[in-house]
Design a protein around this motif. Sequence first.
Motif, PDB file in Angstrom:
ATOM      1  N   ARG A  75      -3.385 -36.854  13.602  1.00 23.79           N
ATOM      2  CA  ARG A  75      -2.793 -35.977  14.614  1.00 23.79           C
ATOM      3  C   ARG A  75      -1.856 -34.978  13.935  1.00 23.79           C
ATOM      4  O   ARG A  75      -1.273 -35.280  12.894  1.00 23.79           O
ATOM      5  CB  ARG A  75      -2.043 -36.815  15.644  1.00 23.79           C
ATOM      6  N   PRO A  76      -1.707 -33.794  14.511  1.00 22.55           N
ATOM      7  CA  PRO A  76      -0.865 -32.786  13.870  1.00 22.55           C
ATOM      8  C   PRO A  76       0.615 -33.178  13.879  1.00 22.55           C
ATOM      9  O   PRO A  76       1.110 -33.760  14.844  1.00 22.55           O
ATOM     10  CB  PRO A  76      -1.100 -31.533  14.708  1.00 22.55           C
ATOM     11  N   VAL A  77       1.287 -32.867  12.775  1.00 18.38           N
ATOM     12  CA  VAL A  77       2.732 -33.009  12.669  1.00 18.38           C
ATOM     13  C   VAL A  77       3.280 -31.588  12.617  1.00 18.38           C
ATOM     14  O   VAL A  77       2.918 -30.808  11.736  1.00 18.38           O
ATOM     15  CB  VAL A  77       3.127 -33.797  11.401  1.00 18.38           C
ATOM     16  N   ILE A  78       4.124 -31.256  13.576  1.00 20.74           N
ATOM     17  CA  ILE A  78       4.636 -29.890  13.699  1.00 20.74           C
ATOM     18  C   ILE A  78       6.112 -29.884  13.353  1.00 20.74           C
ATOM     19  O   ILE A  78       6.891 -30.680  13.879  1.00 20.74           O
ATOM     20  CB  ILE A  78       4.418 -29.360  15.139  1.00 20.74           C
ATOM     21  N   THR A  79       6.486 -28.981  12.438  1.00 22.01           N
ATOM     22  CA  THR A  79       7.875 -28.827  12.033  1.00 22.01           C
ATOM     23  C   THR A  79       8.276 -27.386  12.303  1.00 22.01           C
ATOM     24  O   THR A  79       7.637 -26.460  11.810  1.00 22.01           O
ATOM     25  CB  THR A  79       8.041 -29.140  10.535  1.00 22.01           C
ATOM     26  N   ASP A  80       9.306 -27.198  13.112  1.00 15.62           N
ATOM     27  CA  ASP A  80       9.837 -25.863  13.388  1.00 15.62           C
ATOM     28  C   ASP A  80      11.000 -25.587  12.447  1.00 15.62           C
ATOM     29  O   ASP A  80      11.641 -26.510  11.943  1.00 15.62           O
ATOM     30  CB  ASP A  80      10.330 -25.760  14.832  1.00 15.62           C
ATOM     31  N   GLY A  81      11.287 -24.278  12.229  1.00 14.54           N
ATOM     32  CA  GLY A  81      12.394 -23.884  11.366  1.00 14.54           C
ATOM     33  C   GLY A  81      13.731 -24.193  12.007  1.00 14.54           C
ATOM     34  O   GLY A  81      13.769 -24.715  13.107  1.00 14.54           O
ATOM     35  N   PRO A  82      14.857 -23.941  11.380  1.00 17.06           N
ATOM     36  CA  PRO A  82      14.928 -23.278  10.081  1.00 17.06           C
ATOM     37  C   PRO A  82      14.653 -24.247   8.937  1.00 17.06           C
ATOM     38  O   PRO A  82      14.748 -25.451   9.095  1.00 17.06           O
ATOM     39  CB  PRO A  82      16.365 -22.776  10.028  1.00 17.06           C
ATOM     40  N   TYR A  83      14.333 -23.650   7.802  1.00 12.80           N
ATOM     41  CA  TYR A  83      13.983 -24.427   6.627  1.00 12.80           C
ATOM     42  C   TYR A  83      14.950 -24.111   5.509  1.00 12.80           C
ATOM     43  O   TYR A  83      14.724 -23.209   4.722  1.00 12.80           O
ATOM     44  CB  TYR A  83      12.545 -24.114   6.190  1.00 12.80           C
ATOM     45  N   GLY A  84      16.011 -24.853   5.434  1.00 11.14           N
ATOM     46  CA  GLY A  84      17.003 -24.634   4.395  1.00 11.14           C
ATOM     47  C   GLY A  84      16.432 -24.863   3.007  1.00 11.14           C
ATOM     48  O   GLY A  84      16.854 -24.250   2.044  1.00 11.14           O
ATOM     49  N   GLU A  85      15.433 -25.749   2.905  1.00  8.48           N
ATOM     50  CA  GLU A  85      14.868 -26.065   1.597  1.00  8.48           C
ATOM     51  C   GLU A  85      13.842 -25.027   1.149  1.00  8.48           C
ATOM     52  O   GLU A  85      13.432 -25.020   0.003  1.00  8.48           O
ATOM     53  CB  GLU A  85      14.224 -27.460   1.612  1.00  8.48           C
ATOM     54  N   THR A  86      13.414 -24.151   2.042  1.00 13.51           N
ATOM     55  CA  THR A  86      12.400 -23.158   1.707  1.00 13.51           C
ATOM     56  C   THR A  86      13.079 -21.957   1.063  1.00 13.51           C
ATOM     57  O   THR A  86      13.968 -21.358   1.648  1.00 13.51           O
ATOM     58  CB  THR A  86      11.626 -22.722   2.963  1.00 13.51           C
ATOM     59  N   LYS A  87      12.641 -21.609  -0.135  1.00 15.88           N
ATOM     60  CA  LYS A  87      13.241 -20.473  -0.813  1.00 15.88           C
ATOM     61  C   LYS A  87      12.673 -19.158  -0.295  1.00 15.88           C
ATOM     62  O   LYS A  87      13.393 -18.320   0.199  1.00 15.88           O
ATOM     63  CB  LYS A  87      13.030 -20.584  -2.314  1.00 15.88           C
ATOM     64  N   GLU A  88      11.373 -18.966  -0.439  1.00 14.37           N
ATOM     65  CA  GLU A  88      10.756 -17.707  -0.031  1.00 14.37           C
ATOM     66  C   GLU A  88       9.477 -17.985   0.740  1.00 14.37           C
ATOM     67  O   GLU A  88       8.759 -18.935   0.454  1.00 14.37           O
ATOM     68  CB  GLU A  88      10.411 -16.852  -1.246  1.00 14.37           C
ATOM     69  N   LEU A  89       9.218 -17.137   1.704  1.00 20.03           N
ATOM     70  CA  LEU A  89       7.986 -17.172   2.466  1.00 20.03           C
ATOM     71  C   LEU A  89       7.446 -15.754   2.544  1.00 20.03           C
ATOM     72  O   LEU A  89       8.139 -14.792   2.220  1.00 20.03           O
ATOM     73  CB  LEU A  89       8.232 -17.702   3.883  1.00 20.03           C
ATOM     74  N   LEU A  90       6.237 -15.627   3.018  1.00 18.29           N
ATOM     75  CA  LEU A  90       5.640 -14.320   3.211  1.00 18.29           C
ATOM     76  C   LEU A  90       6.454 -13.550   4.256  1.00 18.29           C
ATOM     77  O   LEU A  90       6.697 -14.045   5.350  1.00 18.29           O
ATOM     78  CB  LEU A  90       4.186 -14.497   3.674  1.00 18.29           C
ATOM     79  N   ALA A  91       6.900 -12.355   3.904  1.00 17.16           N
ATOM     80  CA  ALA A  91       7.699 -11.528   4.809  1.00 17.16           C
ATOM     81  C   ALA A  91       6.879 -10.401   5.422  1.00 17.16           C
ATOM     82  O   ALA A  91       7.176  -9.926   6.511  1.00 17.16           O
ATOM     83  CB  ALA A  91       8.903 -10.944   4.061  1.00 17.16           C
ATOM     84  N   GLY A  92       5.838  -9.966   4.731  1.00 16.78           N
ATOM     85  CA  GLY A  92       4.988  -8.903   5.228  1.00 16.78           C
ATOM     86  C   GLY A  92       3.820  -8.712   4.287  1.00 16.78           C
ATOM     87  O   GLY A  92       3.813  -9.232   3.172  1.00 16.78           O
ATOM     88  N   TYR A  93       2.826  -7.962   4.767  1.00 16.71           N
ATOM     89  CA  TYR A  93       1.626  -7.787   3.949  1.00 16.71           C
ATOM     90  C   TYR A  93       0.895  -6.506   4.310  1.00 16.71           C
ATOM     91  O   TYR A  93       1.091  -5.918   5.370  1.00 16.71           O
ATOM     92  CB  TYR A  93       0.675  -8.981   4.113  1.00 16.71           C
ATOM     93  N   TRP A  94       0.034  -6.101   3.378  1.00 16.84           N
ATOM     94  CA  TRP A  94      -0.934  -5.032   3.581  1.00 16.84           C
ATOM     95  C   TRP A  94      -2.304  -5.582   3.203  1.00 16.84           C
ATOM     96  O   TRP A  94      -2.420  -6.313   2.213  1.00 16.84           O
ATOM     97  CB  TRP A  94      -0.665  -3.855   2.658  1.00 16.84           C
ATOM     98  N   VAL A  95      -3.318  -5.237   3.947  1.00 16.49           N
ATOM     99  CA  VAL A  95      -4.699  -5.465   3.535  1.00 16.49           C
ATOM    100  C   VAL A  95      -5.228  -4.085   3.184  1.00 16.49           C
ATOM    101  O   VAL A  95      -5.240  -3.183   4.030  1.00 16.49           O
ATOM    102  CB  VAL A  95      -5.546  -6.129   4.642  1.00 16.49           C
ATOM    103  N   LEU A  96      -5.619  -3.925   1.915  1.00 20.82           N
ATOM    104  CA  LEU A  96      -6.013  -2.623   1.401  1.00 20.82           C
ATOM    105  C   LEU A  96      -7.427  -2.660   0.849  1.00 20.82           C
ATOM    106  O   LEU A  96      -7.875  -3.683   0.335  1.00 20.82           O
ATOM    107  CB  LEU A  96      -5.058  -2.189   0.283  1.00 20.82           C
ATOM    108  N   ASP A  97      -8.088  -1.537   0.952  1.00 21.04           N
ATOM    109  CA  ASP A  97      -9.405  -1.367   0.350  1.00 21.04           C
ATOM    110  C   ASP A  97      -9.240  -0.302  -0.727  1.00 21.04           C
ATOM    111  O   ASP A  97      -9.149   0.886  -0.425  1.00 21.04           O
ATOM    112  CB  ASP A  97     -10.423  -0.941   1.403  1.00 21.04           C
ATOM    113  N   CYS A  98      -9.142  -0.744  -1.987  1.00 21.49           N
ATOM    114  CA  CYS A  98      -8.856   0.156  -3.097  1.00 21.49           C
ATOM    115  C   CYS A  98     -10.005   0.145  -4.101  1.00 21.49           C
ATOM    116  O   CYS A  98     -10.729  -0.834  -4.222  1.00 21.49           O
ATOM    117  CB  CYS A  98      -7.570  -0.269  -3.809  1.00 21.49           C
ATOM    118  N   ALA A  99     -10.109   1.208  -4.832  1.00 19.15           N
ATOM    119  CA  ALA A  99     -11.185   1.352  -5.805  1.00 19.15           C
ATOM    120  C   ALA A  99     -11.031   0.429  -7.005  1.00 19.15           C
ATOM    121  O   ALA A  99     -12.017   0.076  -7.640  1.00 19.15           O
ATOM    122  CB  ALA A  99     -11.260   2.802  -6.280  1.00 19.15           C
ATOM    123  N   SER A 100      -9.789   0.023  -7.313  1.00 19.77           N
ATOM    124  CA  SER A 100      -9.592  -0.767  -8.527  1.00 19.77           C
ATOM    125  C   SER A 100      -8.289  -1.553  -8.450  1.00 19.77           C
ATOM    126  O   SER A 100      -7.402  -1.247  -7.645  1.00 19.77           O
ATOM    127  CB  SER A 100      -9.545   0.152  -9.750  1.00 19.77           C
TER     128      SER A 100
END
Length: 141
Positions: A75-100
């Motif tokens: 069964r799922p175990v769900i943990t809500d924040g805050p996470y004092g032990e977490t240093k960094e998480l994904l803050a934002g992103y781009w999905v790009l289509d680039c030549a190289s």
Amino acid sequence: MKYLVMVQGSQVDYDAYGGKGSPQSPAWSEQDLKVMFAHMEAINNDLAESGELLDAQGLVEPSRTRFVTAGQDGRPVITDGPYGETKELLAGYWVLDCASLERVTEIAARVARCPQPAGAPEHPVVIRQIDERPESELFTS
């Protein structure tokens, strides 16, 4: 080729954006935020104009994160924040289509030059190529 370009952040960073500084990150002023958002908007506009931008999103602060794992009983175990032990998480992103990889690296370097207050932590910009191989080729050597 498609790439995921990611920026990281911690709850301390998000608190600083809201004006609550700490020893790890100074408080950002309203002007600091305006400059940062203008920098990111210029990047997004340029990428949209060049046709390289597929998606870009900023994410809410880590304290509003939810982790879901499978418990021993399956069964799922769900943990809500805050996470004092977490240093960094994904803050934002781009999905790009680039030549190289060189081109997407140029873009990541531009993202990394985002203006910020003196003393603010610098987080790396992470590039991951999106695997577009057909499923039949994923596990062949």
